[in-house]
Design a protein around this motif. Sequence first.
Motif, short mmCIF file in Angstrom:
data_model
loop_
_atom_site.label_atom_id
_atom_site.label_comp_id
_atom_site.label_asym_id
_atom_site.label_seq_id
_atom_site.Cartn_x
_atom_site.Cartn_y
_atom_site.Cartn_z
N LEU A 92 -6.71 -2.96 13.42
CA LEU A 92 -6.15 -4.25 13.04
C LEU A 92 -6.48 -5.32 14.07
CD1 LEU A 92 -2.61 -3.30 11.67
CD2 LEU A 92 -4.54 -4.21 10.38
N ARG A 93 -6.38 -4.95 15.35
CA ARG A 93 -6.69 -5.94 16.39
C ARG A 93 -8.17 -6.31 16.37
NH1 ARG A 93 -3.11 -3.45 21.41
NH2 ARG A 93 -1.11 -4.39 20.78
N ALA A 94 -9.02 -5.34 16.09
CA ALA A 94 -10.44 -5.64 15.98
C ALA A 94 -10.71 -6.60 14.83
CB ALA A 94 -11.23 -4.35 15.79
N LEU A 95 -10.02 -6.38 13.69
CA LEU A 95 -10.16 -7.29 12.56
C LEU A 95 -9.72 -8.70 12.93
CD1 LEU A 95 -10.72 -7.82 9.56
CD2 LEU A 95 -8.38 -7.04 9.06
N ALA A 106 -4.88 -10.59 -2.31
CA ALA A 106 -4.80 -10.50 -0.85
C ALA A 106 -3.35 -10.36 -0.39
CB ALA A 106 -5.44 -11.73 -0.23
N LEU A 107 -2.47 -11.15 -0.98
CA LEU A 107 -1.05 -11.04 -0.60
C LEU A 107 -0.49 -9.68 -0.96
CD1 LEU A 107 0.15 -14.59 -1.74
CD2 LEU A 107 -0.46 -13.83 0.56
N ASP A 108 -0.86 -9.16 -2.12
CA ASP A 108 -0.39 -7.84 -2.53
C ASP A 108 -0.90 -6.76 -1.59
OD1 ASP A 108 0.86 -9.07 -4.64
OD2 ASP A 108 -0.77 -8.67 -6.06
N MET A 109 -2.15 -6.89 -1.13
CA MET A 109 -2.72 -5.88 -0.24
C MET A 109 -2.02 -5.88 1.11
SD MET A 109 -5.05 -4.20 -1.87
CE MET A 109 -6.10 -3.44 -0.64
N ILE A 110 -1.67 -7.06 1.61
CA ILE A 110 -0.95 -7.12 2.89
C ILE A 110 0.42 -6.46 2.76
CG2 ILE A 110 0.11 -8.68 4.55
CD1 ILE A 110 -2.18 -10.60 4.10
N GLU A 146 -8.45 1.21 3.81
CA GLU A 146 -8.46 0.50 2.54
C GLU A 146 -8.13 -0.97 2.73
OE1 GLU A 146 -7.15 4.02 -0.59
OE2 GLU A 146 -5.62 2.89 0.49
N PHE A 147 -7.14 -1.24 3.59
CA PHE A 147 -6.74 -2.63 3.84
C PHE A 147 -7.86 -3.40 4.55
CE2 PHE A 147 -4.94 -5.71 6.86
CZ PHE A 147 -4.38 -6.59 5.96
N ALA A 148 -8.46 -2.78 5.58
CA ALA A 148 -9.52 -3.46 6.33
C ALA A 148 -10.74 -3.71 5.45
CB ALA A 148 -9.90 -2.63 7.56
N ASP A 149 -11.12 -2.72 4.65
CA ASP A 149 -12.27 -2.90 3.76
C ASP A 149 -12.02 -4.02 2.76
OD1 ASP A 149 -13.61 -0.93 5.05
OD2 ASP A 149 -13.12 0.65 3.59
N PHE A 150 -10.81 -4.05 2.22
CA PHE A 150 -10.50 -5.12 1.26
C PHE A 150 -10.56 -6.48 1.94
CE2 PHE A 150 -7.28 -8.14 -0.12
CZ PHE A 150 -7.73 -8.42 -1.40
N PHE A 151 -9.97 -6.58 3.13
CA PHE A 151 -9.92 -7.89 3.78
C PHE A 151 -11.31 -8.36 4.18
CE2 PHE A 151 -8.44 -11.30 6.39
CZ PHE A 151 -7.22 -11.64 5.83
N GLU A 152 -12.18 -7.44 4.59
CA GLU A 152 -13.55 -7.82 4.90
C GLU A 152 -14.24 -8.35 3.65
OE1 GLU A 152 -15.44 -8.00 7.54
OE2 GLU A 152 -13.89 -7.39 8.96
N THR A 153 -14.03 -7.66 2.52
CA THR A 153 -14.63 -8.12 1.27
C THR A 153 -14.05 -9.47 0.85
OG1 THR A 153 -14.89 -5.82 0.59
CG2 THR A 153 -15.10 -7.49 -1.13
N TYR A 154 -12.75 -9.62 1.00
CA TYR A 154 -12.09 -10.87 0.65
C TYR A 154 -12.60 -12.02 1.50
CZ TYR A 154 -8.29 -14.32 0.45
OH TYR A 154 -7.56 -15.47 0.33
N ARG A 155 -12.71 -11.78 2.82
CA ARG A 155 -13.21 -12.82 3.71
C ARG A 155 -14.64 -13.20 3.35
NH1 ARG A 155 -16.81 -12.88 7.27
NH2 ARG A 155 -17.05 -10.62 7.10
N SER A 156 -15.48 -12.21 3.15
CA SER A 156 -16.87 -12.50 2.80
C SER A 156 -16.97 -13.27 1.49
CB SER A 156 -17.66 -11.20 2.70
OG SER A 156 -17.66 -10.51 3.93
N ILE A 184 -2.87 -12.01 9.46
CA ILE A 184 -3.22 -10.80 10.20
C ILE A 184 -2.43 -10.71 11.50
CG2 ILE A 184 -5.10 -9.58 11.35
CD1 ILE A 184 -5.22 -9.52 8.33
N GLU A 185 -2.14 -11.84 12.13
CA GLU A 185 -1.33 -11.81 13.36
C GLU A 185 0.06 -11.27 13.08
OE1 GLU A 185 -1.61 -15.78 14.80
OE2 GLU A 185 -3.21 -15.31 16.23
N LYS A 186 0.63 -11.67 11.95
CA LYS A 186 1.96 -11.12 11.58
C LYS A 186 1.86 -9.63 11.34
CE LYS A 186 3.65 -15.41 9.49
NZ LYS A 186 4.12 -16.05 8.23
N THR A 187 0.80 -9.21 10.67
CA THR A 187 0.61 -7.79 10.41
C THR A 187 0.42 -7.02 11.70
OG1 THR A 187 -0.40 -8.34 8.29
CG2 THR A 187 -0.74 -6.11 9.11
#
Length: 473
Positions: free
Chosen positions: A215-218, A403-407, A419-429, A191-194
């Motif tokens: 993104l920064r909030a994420l 996850a890599l494809d979504m980034i 879409e990206f933030a929602d996916f990453f939240e789901t992935y993290r959870s 996420i830092e790279k993004t």
Amino acid sequence: MHLRRFILFIFFLGYQLAYAQEESPTERAVDSLERQLSIQGTGQLGSPLFPNDRYVDQSLDMETAETLLWKNNLLLIAAKFQVDAKKAGVVQAGLYANPNIFIDQSIYAEPTQRYFDTTRSGQSVFQIQQVFLLGGKIDKRVKVAELNAKISEQEFFDLSRALITKLRRTFYTIHFMRKALNFYDQSIASIEKTVSSSELAYKRRAILQAELLRLRALLFFLKKEREDLAIRTYEKESELKVLLNEDKYKPAYITFIPKVDERDLDLIKPNDSKLDDLVNYARDHRPDLKIALQTLRYEEANLELQHANAIPDLAIGPTYNRGGTAFQNYWGVTAQLNVPIFDRNQGNILAAEKAILVRKQELKNRILEVENEVSVAFQSARIKDALYRRFIDTYLKDYANLALDMIMSYEKKYITILEFADFFETYRSSVVEMLKLQTDRMEAIENVNYAVGYRIYVPTKSSNGSSEKTNKD
């Protein structure tokens, strides 16, 4: 004409400088978030939470941890001393009563007018008595003391059972917490790279400030969760240090890296066991159940002792009297025996009888509790193991690949920030919950071992690669 152009140029330059100095509310929010992120460490070595010159990782395997627990744990050491103290009570219960010596010497002899006359003209009395315990009191006292020592031994085993279970739970919890920390580290790095690439895009006005702020909030929430998890891991490591009580692990800068082969953990299959077998194991091996049984036997032995105490003891021995009887030198025999007319130890006998009834009911209740504890622990282990095996092979692998494809898709603008933030939240959870499920699964398996009082499930490697169940006390 030139003057008019110069005036317009000065006016335009001043307007640009004023616009550059003015900061919009959105920009102020972004700067505030940046300041918040700047004070949040990642929890890695070298961060404010874990300075690089302070913290040292120490690898630790389960066998070494259990060896150190048996050797160094202060509660176990104290319990061992307690067992020795109760065994000393067995020695004391088998000792005979000491003989009693009685001396009577006259202070003043009238015929000789001497004080403390110890010659033939004075009066002296010597008497020795030995108490003989009748009714087999010594044997019965020894039996009561032996049962008391056995109860203390079972209390030691019950304590060790609880400490070993706590050790293993803590060990596995630290292992999976460390895996979660590694996941957060990798996610934060991505996420830092993004965020970095998005900041460049924002400077080119290619994305909105709201998108960069999202993104920064994420990133902020990931770092915050990572630090909370690091603190909980540190607390678990502190518990492990107390259990092990090893000098080289005591410093605060020591952190643990548990050595766990998860393939061995996967070989443990609770569904291969039968509940009836586990209940039978528990009846034979639960220390607290043995304590309840030994306590009942203790009360039965105490009842026998109280019946024996109703029999009076005999005190007998020789006596010598010089100058105090019709004979100059008198030798005789003394005997003393209490007559059990009023006190026949009725109260203590009745109390012992009632205590037996109490212990019988407590034993029945304990058996019922043990059976239910084993049943609940076994069902919980089966459910968590089944849920774990259902999702572990495909669920996380699919998410990790996606996850890599979504980034990449977000960076190429194939998907939106939402879409990206929602996916990453789901992935993290999903990843965090799966690691929690693995932790819960091992805790449930250890709960079965604890409920049975016998090492039913122990991770071991088998030669043919199949599940191998090892039983240890």
